[in-house]
Enzyme design. Structure first.
Site, PDB file in Angstrom:
ATOM      1  CB  THR A 201      -0.974   0.030   1.188  1.00  0.00           C
ATOM      2  OG1 THR A 201      -0.242   0.087   2.416  1.00  0.00           O
ATOM      3  CG2 THR A 201      -1.882  -1.191   1.179  1.00  0.00           C
ATOM      4  CB  VAL A 251      -4.628   6.542  -1.416  1.00  0.00           C
ATOM      5  CG1 VAL A 251      -4.571   8.053  -1.296  1.00  0.00           C
ATOM      6  CG2 VAL A 251      -4.016   6.107  -2.735  1.00  0.00           C
ATOM      7  CG  HIS A 252      -2.450   2.961   3.418  1.00  0.00           C
ATOM      8  ND1 HIS A 252      -1.152   2.485   3.397  1.00  0.00           N
ATOM      9  CD2 HIS A 252      -2.388   4.157   4.049  1.00  0.00           C
ATOM     10  CE1 HIS A 252      -0.357   3.353   3.983  1.00  0.00           C
ATOM     11  NE2 HIS A 252      -1.080   4.378   4.393  1.00  0.00           N
ATOM     12  CG  ASP A 253      -8.101   2.405   3.988  1.00  0.00           C
ATOM     13  OD1 ASP A 253      -7.286   1.522   4.282  1.00  0.00           O
ATOM     14  OD2 ASP A 253      -8.575   3.200   4.823  1.00  0.00           O
TER      15      ASP A 253
END
Length: 330
Positions: A201, A251-253
């Site tokens: 991520t 912006v991991h999610d």
């Protein structure tokens, strides 16, 4: 040509990157969002619920059920990340107060009820601490069999942590819940969970260039969705500039939601993983047996590679189109 639908349950602690993930899901024609559950994490639960309802309203998806869940981890006090996401979770962005309230059923019950109603169909995507999932497993141990799959943004498997030297945030906030989740899935014949850790991520770095591309795709920087994304990310950019040396944001999610919708975006490896619960410096570490020294059956599919370029192309195209369609409908 019809698009195959991918039914999702999304469990989130809506801060900045969760908000982008919700927008991506709403903008994806193949995504069927069967419900969104909220957990305390990035900010306190009331902020999470309000942010979730407001972002879904911004995307024109106010009909989606939003359920409030755990206000704290299952075995320790809550700590929040207001330095990363701002005092209310959305950085510098402001959205109107939502016109509706959360569901009358709590998050764990919503997850169980929807999974029971559609056995084998739904993928549960978790973007925050695993507290709600642990509660759902306690009430319904067969949950792993009822779901099609579990995709999590959690852990640091071969990379440094972002909360402590070896600990990722979601794992560190509620390590007991993550341990319960892994044990619950291992105890059933359900498919192994998929975990996206910082290893992949943190390769999804959004920059001002991507915001410029989004504004162009949306038809202008004054679009409400573009203004929201820009204001939220400006806070995130400033945080990463102070602590990570670049003016951008991981912006991991949103990457995790994209991969849950299209598995070809990532490659995983089956591994045995344990969660450290008692270490003086390492509580919350996802201890991973890369060399197979434990000689155990793998309990987790760990993402080792993801196509960030393809993800950003899709994010710009899809969220830009969502913005255009919302403006046309107004």
């Amino acid at each position: 040509m019809s698009v195959a639908r991918v039914p999702l349950l999304i469990d989130c602690d809506t801060g900045i990157d969760d908000a982008l993930a919700l927008l991506y899901a709403c903008a994806s024609t193949e995504a069927e969002i069967a419900g969104v559950s909220c957990v305390a994490g990035n900010v306190e639960l009331p902020h999470v619920v309000r942010n979730t309802l407001a972002v879904l309203a911004l995307a024109g998806r106010g009909e989606i059920e939003v359920a409030a869940g755990r206000e704290a981890p299952i075995a320790r006090p809550l700590r929040i990340a207001d330095d990363t996401h701002g005092p209310t979770g959305l950085g510098y962005a402001e959205l109107p107060l939502p016109a509706r309230e959360a569901s009358s059923r709590d998050a764990a019950q919503m997850i169980i009820d929807v999974a029971r109603a559609r056995p084998g169909e739904l993928t549960l995507v978790t973007l925050g601490p695993l507290s709600n999932v642990a509660v759902a497993l306690e009430r319904e141990p067969e949950l792993p069999r009822l779901l099609r799959g579990l995709v999590m943004m959690v852990g640091a498997y071969r990379s440094p942590g972002n909360t402590a030297p070896t600990m990722e945030w979601n794992a560190g906030v509620d390590p007991e819940a993550l341990a319960v989740t892994l044990a619950g899935w291992a105890a059933t014949a359900g498919p192994r969970p998929i975990a996206f850790g910082l290893d992949v991520t943190e390769r999804a770095g959004m920059t001002p260039k991507h915001l410029d591309q989004l504004a162009e795709a949306a038809g202008g920087a004054d679009d409400p969705i573009v203004r929201f994304v820009s204001a939220a990310l400006r806070f995130y950019f400033e945080f990463h500039s102070r602590y990570d040396g670049f003016y951008g944001a991981f912006v991991h999610d949103a990457l995790v939601v994209a991969a849950a919708l299209d598995a070809s975006l990532a490659r995983t490896e089956a591994l045995a993983v344990e969660v450290e619960l008692e270490g003086r410096w390492t509580t919350g570490e996802t201890v991973t047996d890369w060399r197979r020294q434990w000689h155990r059956e793998p309990n987790l599919e760990v993402a080792v590679e993801a196509d960030s370029d393809a993800f950003f192309e899709r994010f710009v195209e899809r969220v830009g189109q969502l913005a255009r369609s919302r403006r046309s409908a107004a």
